[in-house]
Design a protein around this motif. Structure first.
Motif, PDB file in Angstrom:
ATOM      1  N   ILE A 137      -6.855  59.703 -23.906  1.00  0.00           N
ATOM      2  CA  ILE A 137      -7.648  60.304 -23.018  1.00  0.00           C
ATOM      3  C   ILE A 137      -9.276  60.408 -23.492  1.00  0.00           C
ATOM      4  O   ILE A 137      -9.418  60.874 -24.659  1.00  0.00           O
ATOM      5  CB  ILE A 137      -6.798  61.613 -22.513  1.00  0.00           C
ATOM      6  CG1 ILE A 137      -7.347  61.815 -21.124  1.00  0.00           C
ATOM      7  CG2 ILE A 137      -7.323  62.753 -23.697  1.00  0.00           C
ATOM      8  CD1 ILE A 137      -6.903  62.937 -20.305  1.00  0.00           C
ATOM      9  N   CYS A 138      -9.982  60.442 -22.526  1.00  0.00           N
ATOM     10  CA  CYS A 138     -11.461  60.836 -22.746  1.00  0.00           C
ATOM     11  C   CYS A 138     -12.085  61.574 -21.593  1.00  0.00           C
ATOM     12  O   CYS A 138     -11.482  61.369 -20.421  1.00  0.00           O
ATOM     13  CB  CYS A 138     -12.325  59.675 -23.389  1.00  0.00           C
ATOM     14  SG  CYS A 138     -12.520  58.358 -22.092  1.00  0.00           S
ATOM     15  N   PHE A 139     -13.254  62.173 -21.504  1.00  0.00           N
ATOM     16  CA  PHE A 139     -13.735  62.931 -20.395  1.00  0.00           C
ATOM     17  C   PHE A 139     -15.222  62.441 -20.291  1.00  0.00           C
ATOM     18  O   PHE A 139     -15.843  62.171 -21.361  1.00  0.00           O
ATOM     19  CB  PHE A 139     -13.494  64.482 -20.776  1.00  0.00           C
ATOM     20  CG  PHE A 139     -12.047  64.822 -20.960  1.00  0.00           C
ATOM     21  CD1 PHE A 139     -11.211  64.843 -19.927  1.00  0.00           C
ATOM     22  CD2 PHE A 139     -11.506  64.960 -22.214  1.00  0.00           C
ATOM     23  CE1 PHE A 139      -9.796  65.351 -19.726  1.00  0.00           C
ATOM     24  CE2 PHE A 139     -10.241  65.387 -22.257  1.00  0.00           C
ATOM     25  CZ  PHE A 139      -9.350  65.407 -21.367  1.00  0.00           C
ATOM     26  N   SER A 140     -15.674  62.557 -19.267  1.00  0.00           N
ATOM     27  CA  SER A 140     -17.234  62.610 -19.018  1.00  0.00           C
ATOM     28  C   SER A 140     -17.895  63.748 -19.718  1.00  0.00           C
ATOM     29  O   SER A 140     -19.164  63.493 -20.167  1.00  0.00           O
ATOM     30  CB  SER A 140     -17.534  62.396 -17.660  1.00  0.00           C
ATOM     31  OG  SER A 140     -17.299  63.724 -16.733  1.00  0.00           O
ATOM     32  N   GLY A 141     -17.305  64.930 -19.737  1.00  0.00           N
ATOM     33  CA  GLY A 141     -17.999  66.186 -19.671  1.00  0.00           C
ATOM     34  C   GLY A 141     -18.939  66.878 -18.533  1.00  0.00           C
ATOM     35  O   GLY A 141     -18.928  65.932 -17.553  1.00  0.00           O
ATOM     36  N   ASN A 179     -11.895  67.058 -10.184  1.00  0.00           N
ATOM     37  CA  ASN A 179     -12.755  67.521  -9.266  1.00  0.00           C
ATOM     38  C   ASN A 179     -13.547  68.720  -9.799  1.00  0.00           C
ATOM     39  O   ASN A 179     -13.291  69.416 -10.424  1.00  0.00           O
ATOM     40  CB  ASN A 179     -11.727  67.980  -7.999  1.00  0.00           C
ATOM     41  CG  ASN A 179     -11.274  69.421  -8.296  1.00  0.00           C
ATOM     42  OD1 ASN A 179     -12.140  70.817  -7.850  1.00  0.00           O
ATOM     43  ND2 ASN A 179     -10.072  69.841  -8.658  1.00  0.00           N
ATOM     44  N   SER A 180     -15.141  68.555  -9.112  1.00  0.00           N
ATOM     45  CA  SER A 180     -15.961  69.494  -9.603  1.00  0.00           C
ATOM     46  C   SER A 180     -15.874  70.752  -8.526  1.00  0.00           C
ATOM     47  O   SER A 180     -16.873  71.569  -8.798  1.00  0.00           O
ATOM     48  CB  SER A 180     -17.119  68.855  -9.751  1.00  0.00           C
ATOM     49  OG  SER A 180     -17.735  68.442  -8.686  1.00  0.00           O
ATOM     50  N   LEU A 188     -18.870  65.408 -14.405  1.00  0.00           N
ATOM     51  CA  LEU A 188     -19.811  64.420 -14.102  1.00  0.00           C
ATOM     52  C   LEU A 188     -18.703  63.224 -13.293  1.00  0.00           C
ATOM     53  O   LEU A 188     -19.196  62.791 -12.363  1.00  0.00           O
ATOM     54  CB  LEU A 188     -20.431  63.510 -15.283  1.00  0.00           C
ATOM     55  CG  LEU A 188     -21.905  63.912 -15.632  1.00  0.00           C
ATOM     56  CD1 LEU A 188     -21.942  63.471 -17.215  1.00  0.00           C
ATOM     57  CD2 LEU A 188     -22.827  63.509 -14.700  1.00  0.00           C
ATOM     58  N   CYS A 189     -17.664  62.974 -14.144  1.00  0.00           N
ATOM     59  CA  CYS A 189     -16.625  61.899 -13.217  1.00  0.00           C
ATOM     60  C   CYS A 189     -15.906  62.631 -12.440  1.00  0.00           C
ATOM     61  O   CYS A 189     -14.699  62.883 -12.504  1.00  0.00           O
ATOM     62  CB  CYS A 189     -16.051  61.245 -14.648  1.00  0.00           C
ATOM     63  SG  CYS A 189     -14.972  59.775 -14.083  1.00  0.00           S
ATOM     64  N   ASP A 190     -16.550  63.143 -11.229  1.00  0.00           N
ATOM     65  CA  ASP A 190     -15.925  63.766 -10.380  1.00  0.00           C
ATOM     66  C   ASP A 190     -15.424  62.766  -9.027  1.00  0.00           C
ATOM     67  O   ASP A 190     -15.199  63.283  -8.022  1.00  0.00           O
ATOM     68  CB  ASP A 190     -16.474  65.078  -9.909  1.00  0.00           C
ATOM     69  CG  ASP A 190     -17.874  64.927  -9.365  1.00  0.00           C
ATOM     70  OD1 ASP A 190     -18.263  63.601  -9.178  1.00  0.00           O
ATOM     71  OD2 ASP A 190     -18.498  65.947  -8.646  1.00  0.00           O
ATOM     72  N   ASN A 191     -15.767  61.715  -9.172  1.00  0.00           N
ATOM     73  CA  ASN A 191     -15.332  60.822  -7.883  1.00  0.00           C
ATOM     74  C   ASN A 191     -15.131  59.489  -8.573  1.00  0.00           C
ATOM     75  O   ASN A 191     -15.442  59.089  -9.660  1.00  0.00           O
ATOM     76  CB  ASN A 191     -16.667  60.874  -6.855  1.00  0.00           C
ATOM     77  CG  ASN A 191     -17.882  60.157  -7.752  1.00  0.00           C
ATOM     78  OD1 ASN A 191     -18.153  59.013  -7.529  1.00  0.00           O
ATOM     79  ND2 ASN A 191     -18.638  61.147  -8.234  1.00  0.00           N
ATOM     80  N   MET A 216      -8.641  64.108  -7.158  1.00  0.00           N
ATOM     81  CA  MET A 216      -9.243  63.193  -6.080  1.00  0.00           C
ATOM     82  C   MET A 216      -8.812  63.636  -4.638  1.00  0.00           C
ATOM     83  O   MET A 216      -9.774  63.221  -3.766  1.00  0.00           O
ATOM     84  CB  MET A 216      -8.855  61.726  -6.464  1.00  0.00           C
ATOM     85  CG  MET A 216      -9.592  60.948  -7.714  1.00  0.00           C
ATOM     86  SD  MET A 216     -11.325  61.588  -7.646  1.00  0.00           S
ATOM     87  CE  MET A 216     -11.594  62.934  -8.703  1.00  0.00           C
ATOM     88  N   GLN A 217      -7.656  63.995  -4.437  1.00  0.00           N
ATOM     89  CA  GLN A 217      -7.614  64.491  -3.209  1.00  0.00           C
ATOM     90  C   GLN A 217      -8.790  65.718  -2.637  1.00  0.00           C
ATOM     91  O   GLN A 217      -9.114  65.925  -1.628  1.00  0.00           O
ATOM     92  CB  GLN A 217      -6.181  65.035  -2.855  1.00  0.00           C
ATOM     93  CG  GLN A 217      -5.898  65.882  -1.432  1.00  0.00           C
ATOM     94  CD  GLN A 217      -5.908  64.926  -0.334  1.00  0.00           C
ATOM     95  OE1 GLN A 217      -5.981  63.684  -0.527  1.00  0.00           O
ATOM     96  NE2 GLN A 217      -5.574  65.593   0.689  1.00  0.00           N
ATOM     97  N   ILE A 218      -8.741  66.561  -3.710  1.00  0.00           N
ATOM     98  CA  ILE A 218      -9.779  67.644  -3.512  1.00  0.00           C
ATOM     99  C   ILE A 218     -11.251  67.048  -3.448  1.00  0.00           C
ATOM    100  O   ILE A 218     -11.989  67.470  -2.657  1.00  0.00           O
ATOM    101  CB  ILE A 218      -9.771  68.658  -4.501  1.00  0.00           C
ATOM    102  CG1 ILE A 218      -8.276  69.324  -4.516  1.00  0.00           C
ATOM    103  CG2 ILE A 218     -11.072  69.664  -4.577  1.00  0.00           C
ATOM    104  CD1 ILE A 218      -8.061  70.060  -5.456  1.00  0.00           C
ATOM    105  N   SER A 219     -11.514  66.085  -4.193  1.00  0.00           N
ATOM    106  CA  SER A 219     -13.071  65.560  -4.076  1.00  0.00           C
ATOM    107  C   SER A 219     -13.135  64.717  -3.021  1.00  0.00           C
ATOM    108  O   SER A 219     -14.399  64.812  -2.547  1.00  0.00           O
ATOM    109  CB  SER A 219     -13.163  64.987  -5.566  1.00  0.00           C
ATOM    110  OG  SER A 219     -13.181  65.650  -6.735  1.00  0.00           O
TER     111      SER A 219
END
Length: 299
Positions: A137-141, A179-180, A188-191, A216-219
């Motif tokens: 796993i990794c993340f955008s931050g 989701n943000s 950042l990677c919220d969509n 992604m349902q929330i976003s």
């Protein structure tokens, strides 16, 4: 809801703690395990089932592995190197490895963290490969005022520094979509569009998106259409109920059998990991919730 942002970070702590004492069985869990066979049915085999370690961390990992095997779950999600030996002892896969990230907020979208991240990920890629696992796993931050396009440029530049090693070792880096709006403000990677564009730029089968259905349902909603149209960019799936990240039964708004049929029909052969927080009062009900979730997704 504020419970999830705190609890979600617990997954990071599993990567730095040992497994001492995990074999000590709790009485309530042992009784609950004994009760899970009463309605057990054979799984269809179209979906590979997993469960997130952090959402059932009220159980020692030894007991979670026992429960998983009894339910036909073949992997545990979000497990770090210190606990891989427990999975191997039970013949379970690590469907998503973690432990290389700095935090959910400080990651690839910000170039200030790249030096530390490159060192950590190069080491972790080797460790995941040596253990015989695939996904990391990794993340955008977080953006911290940064333009999304700049975040994309930064993430692309940083990830290119480790992508060759991942390709060499057969490791798939998976950036999770959050989701943000509720759980991870400023992420950042919220969509899906942002993540898909990063996939297109990197253009490698060793970089995918972890498509978290709850987030992604929330976003953005439109879950099934997104899966059908963009599944080639998705390397892993997480479930949870909306609202609240609780059970995925008829108490919430998502139709998981239909979603999993859409996943199945794309030809996907990876894992679908249950990542809901059980909201039932009794321990036996928590385990039955997991059993129900597996059966709902077993299409």
């Amino acid at each position: 809801m504020m419970r999830n942002p705190i609890d979600r970070r617990r997954l990071l702590r599993h990567t730095v703690t040992g497994v001492g004492g995990l074999a000590v069985a709790s009485t309530f869990a042992t009784r609950a395990l004994a009760g899970t066979d009463h309605a057990k049915r054979e799984l269809r085999g179209n979906i590979r089932h997993s469960v997130a370690r952090w959402t059932f961390d009220f159980l020692p990992l030894e007991e979670l592995c026992q429960l998983a095997k009894r339910l036909g779950i073949s992997a545990i999600d979000l497990v770090g190197p210190q606990e891989w030996s427990v999975l191997k002892r039970h013949g379970l896969d690590a469907s998503m490895c973690n432990g290389a990230e700095l935090s959910l907020e400080d990651d690839w979208g910000d170039a200030r963290f790249h030096t530390a991240l490159v060192e950590r990920y190069l080491d972790h890629i080797d460790r995941v490969s040596d253990a015989g696992y695939t996904n990391l796993i990794c993340f955008s931050g977080n953006a911290r005022g940064m333009d999304p396009e700049q975040g994309l440029d930064n993430a692309e530049a940083g990830l290119r520094r480790i992508l060759g090693r991942a390709e060499q070792k057969g490791i798939v880096l998976q950036m999770e979509l959050f989701n943000s709006k509720i759980d991870h403000p400023d992420y950042l990677c919220d969509n899906s569009a942002w993540g898909i564009e990063l996939c297109r730029r990197l253009d490698s089968p060793n970089f995918k998106l972890l498509y978290d259905i709850y987030h992604m349902q929330i976003s953005e909603g439109d879950i099934i259409r997104t899966i059908r149209d963009s599944h080639r960019y998705f390397g892993h799936y997480h479930t949870a109920g909306v609202p609240g990240r609780h059970e995925i039964d008829d108490s919430q708004e998502l139709n998981y059998p239909a979603i999993c049929r859409a996943i199945r029909d794309t030809g996907y052969r990876g894992y679908v990991a249950q990542e809901f927080l059980p909201d039932r009062e009794e321990s036996q009900e928590k385990f039955e919730s997991l059993q129900t979730a597996v059966y709902l997704c077993d299409v």
